[in-house]
Design a protein around this motif. Structure first.
Motif, PDB file in Angstrom:
ATOM      1  N   THR A 206      33.816  10.663  13.261  1.00 29.25           N
ATOM      2  CA  THR A 206      33.546  10.723  11.811  1.00 29.25           C
ATOM      3  C   THR A 206      33.086   9.361  11.296  1.00 29.25           C
ATOM      4  OG1 THR A 206      35.904  10.455  11.373  1.00 29.25           O
ATOM      5  CG2 THR A 206      35.069  12.679  11.348  1.00 29.25           C
TER       6      THR A 206
ATOM      7  N   ALA B 276      29.397   8.676  12.328  1.00 25.80           N
ATOM      8  CA  ALA B 276      28.444   9.765  12.059  1.00 25.80           C
ATOM      9  C   ALA B 276      27.055   9.283  11.627  1.00 25.80           C
ATOM     10  CB  ALA B 276      29.028  10.743  11.040  1.00 25.80           C
TER      11      ALA B 276
ATOM     12  N   VAL C 173      23.751   9.996  13.977  1.00 26.66           N
ATOM     13  CA  VAL C 173      22.658  10.872  13.530  1.00 26.66           C
ATOM     14  C   VAL C 173      21.347  10.080  13.437  1.00 26.66           C
ATOM     15  CG1 VAL C 173      21.827  12.267  11.604  1.00 26.66           C
ATOM     16  CG2 VAL C 173      24.181  12.518  12.408  1.00 26.66           C
TER      17      VAL C 173
ATOM     18  N   LEU D  34      22.262  17.283  19.467  1.00 29.78           N
ATOM     19  CA  LEU D  34      23.452  16.448  19.324  1.00 29.78           C
ATOM     20  C   LEU D  34      24.644  17.187  19.918  1.00 29.78           C
ATOM     21  CD1 LEU D  34      25.030  14.033  18.125  1.00 29.78           C
ATOM     22  CD2 LEU D  34      25.181  15.343  15.980  1.00 29.78           C
TER      23      LEU D  34
ATOM     24  N   LEU E 192      28.725  16.794  20.445  1.00 27.95           N
ATOM     25  CA  LEU E 192      29.958  16.059  20.124  1.00 27.95           C
ATOM     26  C   LEU E 192      31.128  16.745  20.805  1.00 27.95           C
ATOM     27  CD1 LEU E 192      29.549  15.488  16.269  1.00 27.95           C
ATOM     28  CD2 LEU E 192      28.806  13.985  18.136  1.00 27.95           C
TER      29      LEU E 192
ATOM     30  N   VAL F 259      34.941  17.481  11.282  1.00 24.69           N
ATOM     31  CA  VAL F 259      33.755  16.907  11.932  1.00 24.69           C
ATOM     32  C   VAL F 259      32.489  17.648  11.482  1.00 24.69           C
ATOM     33  CG1 VAL F 259      32.643  16.447  14.158  1.00 24.69           C
ATOM     34  CG2 VAL F 259      35.101  16.027  13.856  1.00 24.69           C
TER      35      VAL F 259
ATOM     36  N   ARG G 183      31.564  16.501   8.073  1.00 21.79           N
ATOM     37  CA  ARG G 183      30.988  15.150   8.065  1.00 21.79           C
ATOM     38  C   ARG G 183      29.528  15.159   8.529  1.00 21.79           C
ATOM     39  NH1 ARG G 183      29.842  10.599   6.353  1.00 21.79           N
ATOM     40  NH2 ARG G 183      30.350   8.705   7.463  1.00 21.79           N
ATOM     41  N   TYR G 184      29.234  15.943   9.572  1.00 22.09           N
ATOM     42  CA  TYR G 184      27.899  15.889  10.183  1.00 22.09           C
ATOM     43  C   TYR G 184      26.897  16.843   9.522  1.00 22.09           C
ATOM     44  CZ  TYR G 184      29.106  12.710  13.944  1.00 22.09           C
ATOM     45  OH  TYR G 184      29.463  11.586  14.655  1.00 22.09           O
TER      46      TYR G 184
ATOM     47  N   LEU H 268      22.675  16.541   8.730  1.00 24.26           N
ATOM     48  CA  LEU H 268      21.750  17.314   9.570  1.00 24.26           C
ATOM     49  C   LEU H 268      21.194  18.497   8.768  1.00 24.26           C
ATOM     50  CD1 LEU H 268      23.986  17.129  12.749  1.00 24.26           C
ATOM     51  CD2 LEU H 268      21.690  16.145  12.544  1.00 24.26           C
TER      52      LEU H 268
ATOM     53  N   TRP I 166      24.495  20.754  18.074  1.00 27.23           N
ATOM     54  CA  TRP I 166      23.422  21.016  17.112  1.00 27.23           C
ATOM     55  C   TRP I 166      22.107  20.941  17.880  1.00 27.23           C
ATOM     56  CZ3 TRP I 166      27.805  18.525  15.351  1.00 27.23           C
ATOM     57  CH2 TRP I 166      28.291  18.879  14.075  1.00 27.23           C
TER      58      TRP I 166
END
Ligand SMILES: C[S@@+](CC[C@H](N)C(=O)[O-])C[C@H]1O[C@@H](n2cnc3c(N)ncnc32)[C@H](O)[C@@H]1O
Length: 198
Positions: free
Chosen positions: A135, A138, A142, A151, A153, A164, A167-168, A172, A190
């Motif tokens: 986090t 991030a 990115v 991506l 994780l 998470v 956060r992402y 995105l 992702w």
């Protein structure tokens, strides 16, 4: 250390040989001297990352950024798939171990390891670290992802996933990840080339 190698199969694509190192090296063999560094292919989080790489990496010619490389296992795996990998870790000892593992796995020309982050963007960014680190990092993570990149994780348990993702996802374009699970462990992927889920 035992004088016999430990063999760890990570189907469908990889076999990890954990010291000693007279093992024959081929395109699926990752040879490791883990030392104190994390990542010998036995932990579910590492195994899911290797399997995600085998499933989602382009056939060849891709660039991978490995955040928290540990032994270098994921970078070496990417090189075995035909990519070039750059790994970073805050642990300087892990960097030396990863470089040695790259040599032992016969991919030293296609992997590099350092404590400092590289510039540029990558087709795949993988980070198998704990929730709090993921986090915090991030925006930096990115920023290293190519516009149509993937991506990955990991290092998460189910209760980590909502935080998470929250956060992402905004970083995105609101996209949600595919979630893979193995026992208690979760891996988020992702794929920016894939159609966003509704
Ligand atoms: C769980 S291990 C993963 C090792 C390997 N990539 C794997 O998948 O097995 C996490 C690694 O992240 C590193 N790490 C922790 N915090 C970090 C940070 N802020 N930046 C870079 N690496 C970090 C640790 O030193 C450790 O080697």
């Amino acid at each position: 250390m035992s004088d016999r190698p430990t063999l760890v199969e990570v189907p469908p694509r990889f076999r990890v040989v954990i010291g000693p190192w007279d093992a024959e090296v081929d395109e699926r063999t990752i040879v490791l001297c883990p030392g104190h560094a994390f990542g010998d292919g036995r932990h579910e989080s590492t195994r899911m990352c290797l399997q995600a790489l085998a499933s989602f990496a382009p056939r060849s010619g891709f660039r991978l950024f490995d955040v928290g490389c540990g032994t270098g296992i994921l970078s070496i795996g990417a090189a075995k798939l035909g990519g070039e990998a750059t790994g970073v870790d805050i642990d300087t000892a892990a960097i030396a171990i990863a470089a040695e593992n790259g040599r032992r796995s016969a991919v030293e020309g296609r992997v590099s390891f350092a404590t400092t982050w590289p510039n540029g963007t990558f087709d795949i960014v993988v980070a198998n670290i704990l929730r709090d680190v993921l986090t915090e990092l991030a925006p930096l993570i990115v920023a290293r992802l190519a516009p149509l990149g993937t991506l990955i994780l990991s290092g998460l348990v189910s209760t980590d996933v909502p935080e998470v993702v929250a956060r992402y996802a905004p970083l995105l374009a609101g996209r949600r990840p595919e979630i893979f699970e193995r026992g208690a462990w979760r891996t988020l992927v992702w794929r920016l080339t894939a159609r966003p889920s509704p």
